[in-house]
Design a protein around this motif. Structure first.
Motif, PDB file in Angstrom:
ATOM      1  N   SER A  33       0.902  -1.057   0.212  1.00 17.27           N
ATOM      2  CA  SER A  33       0.416  -0.600  -0.087  1.00 17.27           C
ATOM      3  C   SER A  33       0.850   1.210   0.285  1.00 17.27           C
ATOM      4  O   SER A  33       0.482   1.940  -0.457  1.00 17.27           O
ATOM      5  CB  SER A  33      -0.777   0.495   1.411  1.00 17.27           C
ATOM      6  OG  SER A  33      -0.438  -0.194   2.439  1.00 17.27           O
ATOM      7  N   LYS A  36       2.049   1.133  -3.489  1.00 18.91           N
ATOM      8  CA  LYS A  36       1.155   2.270  -4.692  1.00 18.91           C
ATOM      9  C   LYS A  36       0.865   3.861  -4.303  1.00 18.91           C
ATOM     10  O   LYS A  36       0.598   4.196  -4.783  1.00 18.91           O
ATOM     11  CB  LYS A  36      -0.648   1.102  -3.827  1.00 18.91           C
ATOM     12  CG  LYS A  36      -1.239   1.675  -5.035  1.00 18.91           C
ATOM     13  CD  LYS A  36      -2.038   0.376  -4.649  1.00 18.91           C
ATOM     14  CE  LYS A  36      -3.923   1.028  -5.369  1.00 18.91           C
ATOM     15  NZ  LYS A  36      -4.560   0.318  -5.616  1.00 18.91           N
ATOM     16  N   TYR A  37       0.961   4.167  -2.418  1.00 21.50           N
ATOM     17  CA  TYR A  37       0.579   5.433  -2.689  1.00 21.50           C
ATOM     18  C   TYR A  37       1.356   6.779  -3.368  1.00 21.50           C
ATOM     19  O   TYR A  37       1.190   7.389  -4.227  1.00 21.50           O
ATOM     20  CB  TYR A  37       0.550   5.816  -0.808  1.00 21.50           C
ATOM     21  CG  TYR A  37       0.032   7.202  -0.753  1.00 21.50           C
ATOM     22  CD1 TYR A  37      -1.010   7.647  -1.042  1.00 21.50           C
ATOM     23  CD2 TYR A  37       1.401   8.114  -0.918  1.00 21.50           C
ATOM     24  CE1 TYR A  37      -1.342   9.277  -0.616  1.00 21.50           C
ATOM     25  CE2 TYR A  37       0.843   9.600  -1.247  1.00 21.50           C
ATOM     26  CZ  TYR A  37      -0.190   9.730  -0.863  1.00 21.50           C
ATOM     27  OH  TYR A  37      -0.323  11.482  -0.614  1.00 21.50           O
ATOM     28  N   SER A  39       3.943   5.407  -5.808  1.00 21.58           N
ATOM     29  CA  SER A  39       3.185   5.725  -7.301  1.00 21.58           C
ATOM     30  C   SER A  39       2.371   5.876  -8.229  1.00 21.58           C
ATOM     31  O   SER A  39       2.405   6.784  -9.269  1.00 21.58           O
ATOM     32  CB  SER A  39       3.496   3.896  -8.020  1.00 21.58           C
ATOM     33  OG  SER A  39       2.739   2.951  -7.251  1.00 21.58           O
ATOM     34  N   ASN A  40       1.042   6.639  -7.143  1.00 18.56           N
ATOM     35  CA  ASN A  40      -0.138   6.413  -7.314  1.00 18.56           C
ATOM     36  C   ASN A  40       0.221   8.636  -7.986  1.00 18.56           C
ATOM     37  O   ASN A  40      -0.736   8.756  -8.937  1.00 18.56           O
ATOM     38  CB  ASN A  40      -0.756   6.174  -6.892  1.00 18.56           C
ATOM     39  CG  ASN A  40      -1.858   4.772  -7.735  1.00 18.56           C
ATOM     40  OD1 ASN A  40      -1.283   3.982  -8.215  1.00 18.56           O
ATOM     41  ND2 ASN A  40      -2.322   4.799  -6.118  1.00 18.56           N
ATOM     42  N   TYR A  41       1.268   9.110  -6.836  1.00 21.50           N
ATOM     43  CA  TYR A  41       1.153   9.905  -6.423  1.00 21.50           C
ATOM     44  C   TYR A  41       2.548  10.725  -7.546  1.00 21.50           C
ATOM     45  O   TYR A  41       2.243  12.017  -7.034  1.00 21.50           O
ATOM     46  CB  TYR A  41       0.176  10.722  -5.147  1.00 21.50           C
ATOM     47  CG  TYR A  41      -1.313  10.183  -4.669  1.00 21.50           C
ATOM     48  CD1 TYR A  41      -2.004  10.990  -5.886  1.00 21.50           C
ATOM     49  CD2 TYR A  41      -1.053   8.911  -3.865  1.00 21.50           C
ATOM     50  CE1 TYR A  41      -3.121  10.660  -5.675  1.00 21.50           C
ATOM     51  CE2 TYR A  41      -2.827   8.851  -4.002  1.00 21.50           C
ATOM     52  CZ  TYR A  41      -3.239   9.909  -4.711  1.00 21.50           C
ATOM     53  OH  TYR A  41      -5.241   9.331  -4.873  1.00 21.50           O
ATOM     54  N   LYS A  42       3.475  10.242  -7.444  1.00 22.92           N
ATOM     55  CA  LYS A  42       4.608  10.805  -8.210  1.00 22.92           C
ATOM     56  C   LYS A  42       4.465  11.669  -9.098  1.00 22.92           C
ATOM     57  O   LYS A  42       5.180  12.044  -9.162  1.00 22.92           O
ATOM     58  CB  LYS A  42       5.731   9.086  -7.615  1.00 22.92           C
ATOM     59  CG  LYS A  42       7.199   9.976  -8.044  1.00 22.92           C
ATOM     60  CD  LYS A  42       8.133   8.658  -8.299  1.00 22.92           C
ATOM     61  CE  LYS A  42      10.022   9.915  -8.229  1.00 22.92           C
ATOM     62  NZ  LYS A  42       9.928  10.211  -8.761  1.00 22.92           N
ATOM     63  N   TYR A  64       1.448  11.885   2.272  1.00 23.68           N
ATOM     64  CA  TYR A  64       1.566  10.396   2.871  1.00 23.68           C
ATOM     65  C   TYR A  64       1.422  11.164   4.186  1.00 23.68           C
ATOM     66  O   TYR A  64       0.600  10.104   5.060  1.00 23.68           O
ATOM     67  CB  TYR A  64       2.752  10.318   2.195  1.00 23.68           C
ATOM     68  CG  TYR A  64       2.822   8.391   2.575  1.00 23.68           C
ATOM     69  CD1 TYR A  64       2.595   8.166   2.059  1.00 23.68           C
ATOM     70  CD2 TYR A  64       3.790   8.230   4.130  1.00 23.68           C
ATOM     71  CE1 TYR A  64       2.570   6.213   2.992  1.00 23.68           C
ATOM     72  CE2 TYR A  64       3.261   7.142   4.885  1.00 23.68           C
ATOM     73  CZ  TYR A  64       2.462   5.855   4.183  1.00 23.68           C
ATOM     74  OH  TYR A  64       3.349   4.971   4.515  1.00 23.68           O
ATOM     75  N   ASN A  79     -10.470  14.102   0.153  1.00 21.35           N
ATOM     76  CA  ASN A  79      -9.782  13.796  -0.667  1.00 21.35           C
ATOM     77  C   ASN A  79      -8.380  15.400  -0.565  1.00 21.35           C
ATOM     78  O   ASN A  79      -7.484  15.868  -1.388  1.00 21.35           O
ATOM     79  CB  ASN A  79     -10.227  14.511  -2.688  1.00 21.35           C
ATOM     80  CG  ASN A  79     -10.621  13.296  -2.790  1.00 21.35           C
ATOM     81  OD1 ASN A  79     -10.810  12.001  -2.855  1.00 21.35           O
ATOM     82  ND2 ASN A  79     -12.144  13.905  -3.666  1.00 21.35           N
ATOM     83  N   HIS A  81      -5.111  15.788   1.053  1.00 23.82           N
ATOM     84  CA  HIS A  81      -3.863  14.568   1.905  1.00 23.82           C
ATOM     85  C   HIS A  81      -3.090  15.538   2.225  1.00 23.82           C
ATOM     86  O   HIS A  81      -1.977  14.799   2.780  1.00 23.82           O
ATOM     87  CB  HIS A  81      -2.918  13.755   0.403  1.00 23.82           C
ATOM     88  CG  HIS A  81      -4.019  11.964  -0.507  1.00 23.82           C
ATOM     89  ND1 HIS A  81      -3.208  11.432  -0.897  1.00 23.82           N
ATOM     90  CD2 HIS A  81      -6.073  12.824  -0.493  1.00 23.82           C
ATOM     91  CE1 HIS A  81      -4.551  10.661  -1.074  1.00 23.82           C
ATOM     92  NE2 HIS A  81      -5.597  11.261  -1.207  1.00 23.82           N
ATOM     93  N   LYS A 105     -10.434  15.666  -6.434  1.00 23.76           N
ATOM     94  CA  LYS A 105      -9.940  15.055  -5.991  1.00 23.76           C
ATOM     95  C   LYS A 105      -9.041  14.585  -5.739  1.00 23.76           C
ATOM     96  O   LYS A 105      -7.988  16.314  -5.260  1.00 23.76           O
ATOM     97  CB  LYS A 105      -9.535  14.436  -7.519  1.00 23.76           C
ATOM     98  CG  LYS A 105      -9.450  15.248  -8.970  1.00 23.76           C
ATOM     99  CD  LYS A 105      -9.050  14.781  -9.775  1.00 23.76           C
ATOM    100  CE  LYS A 105      -8.800  16.040 -11.041  1.00 23.76           C
ATOM    101  NZ  LYS A 105      -9.423  16.713 -11.467  1.00 23.76           N
ATOM    102  N   GLU A 107      -5.378  14.959  -6.441  1.00 18.42           N
ATOM    103  CA  GLU A 107      -4.417  16.032  -7.332  1.00 18.42           C
ATOM    104  C   GLU A 107      -4.595  17.110  -6.916  1.00 18.42           C
ATOM    105  O   GLU A 107      -4.146  18.018  -6.642  1.00 18.42           O
ATOM    106  CB  GLU A 107      -4.864  15.457  -8.681  1.00 18.42           C
ATOM    107  CG  GLU A 107      -3.674  13.825  -8.817  1.00 18.42           C
ATOM    108  CD  GLU A 107      -5.307  12.913  -8.669  1.00 18.42           C
ATOM    109  OE1 GLU A 107      -4.579  11.589  -8.793  1.00 18.42           O
ATOM    110  OE2 GLU A 107      -6.566  13.395  -8.297  1.00 18.42           O
TER     111      GLU A 107
END
Length: 168
Positions: A33, A36-37, A39-42, A64, A79, A81, A105, A107
Motif C-alpha cells: 500500500s 502503491k501510494y 507510485s500513484n502520486y509521484k 503521505y 480527498n 492529502h 480529487k 490531485e
C-alpha cells in the motif's frame, strides 16, 4: 472429558511458522500500500515540482504523512492529502463534519498545497533548492504542524526511508 489445546500447544514449529507467515503478510500488504501510494502520486508531485520548484520528495512525503498514505478519513472522504483546513463544500458532508477543506480529487489538494507554499515568505529564498530538509524545516516553522520538531523529523524520515529524494 474434552481436552482442548491451542494451536500453539500442538507444535511450536507450526505456531512459529504461522506467526511468521502472518507477520510477512501483514507487512508485505503495508509495503504494497505504501509503494502503491507513492507510485500513484509521484507523477503528480513530479509535475508540480517542475512548476513550483518545490522538491517532489517534500510534496509526496507531506501528503503521505498528513493523509496516512491516503487512508485517513480526511484523505478518503474529502480527498485532502495535506490536512488543509477550510470550508467543506461538497464531498461526503453527511458523515464527515469537518473543518478540513474538501477537494474533488486528491490531485487538487496537491495543487492547492503547492499554491499555499508558493505564498509563504520563505518560498522565494528556497524556490529551486533541492535540499528537502531545508524545505521541511521551513514549512514546520510556519505553523503547518502543531509540533514542528516531531513533524519535520517524521516527514524527513519518510523521505529517507522510502528514498523519495532520488539521490538529491
Amino acid at each position: 472429558r474434552r481436552h482442548t489445546r491451542s494451536l500453539c500447544d500442538w507444535s511450536s514449529d507450526v505456531c512459529s511458522s504461522d506467526l511468521s507467515f502472518f507477520t510477512f503478510l501483514l507487512f508485505s500488504n503495508t509495503a504494497f500500500s505504501q509503494s502503491k501510494y507513492f507510485s500513484n502520486y509521484k507523477p503528480v508531485a513530479d509535475s508540480l515540482s517542475l512548476i513550483y520548484e518545490i522538491p517532489a520528495s517534500v510534496i509526496l512525503a507531506i501528503a503521505y504523512h498528513e493523509s496516512n498514505g491516503g487512508e485517513s478519513v480526511v484523505g478518503r472522504r474529502l480527498n485532502n492529502h495535506f490536512g488543509l483546513k477550510g470550508r467543506v463544500v461538497g464531498g461526503d458532508t453527511v458523515s464527515v463534519k469537518s473543518s478540513y477543506r474538501y477537494f474533488q480529487k486528491p490531485e487538487d489538494s496537491y495543487l492547492f498545497f503547492c499554491n499555499l507554499v508558493a505564498n509563504r515568505k520563505f518560498y522565494p529564498a528556497l524556490k529551486g533548492n533541492k535540499d528537502y530538509k531545508k524545505w521541511v524545516i521551513a514549512l514546520s516553522k510556519t505553523g503547518y504542524a502543531a509540533n514542528a520538531s516531531a513533524w519535520s523529523k517524521h516527514v524527513i524520515g519518510i523521505i529517507t526511508k522510502y528514498k523519495l529524494d532520488g539521490g538529491n
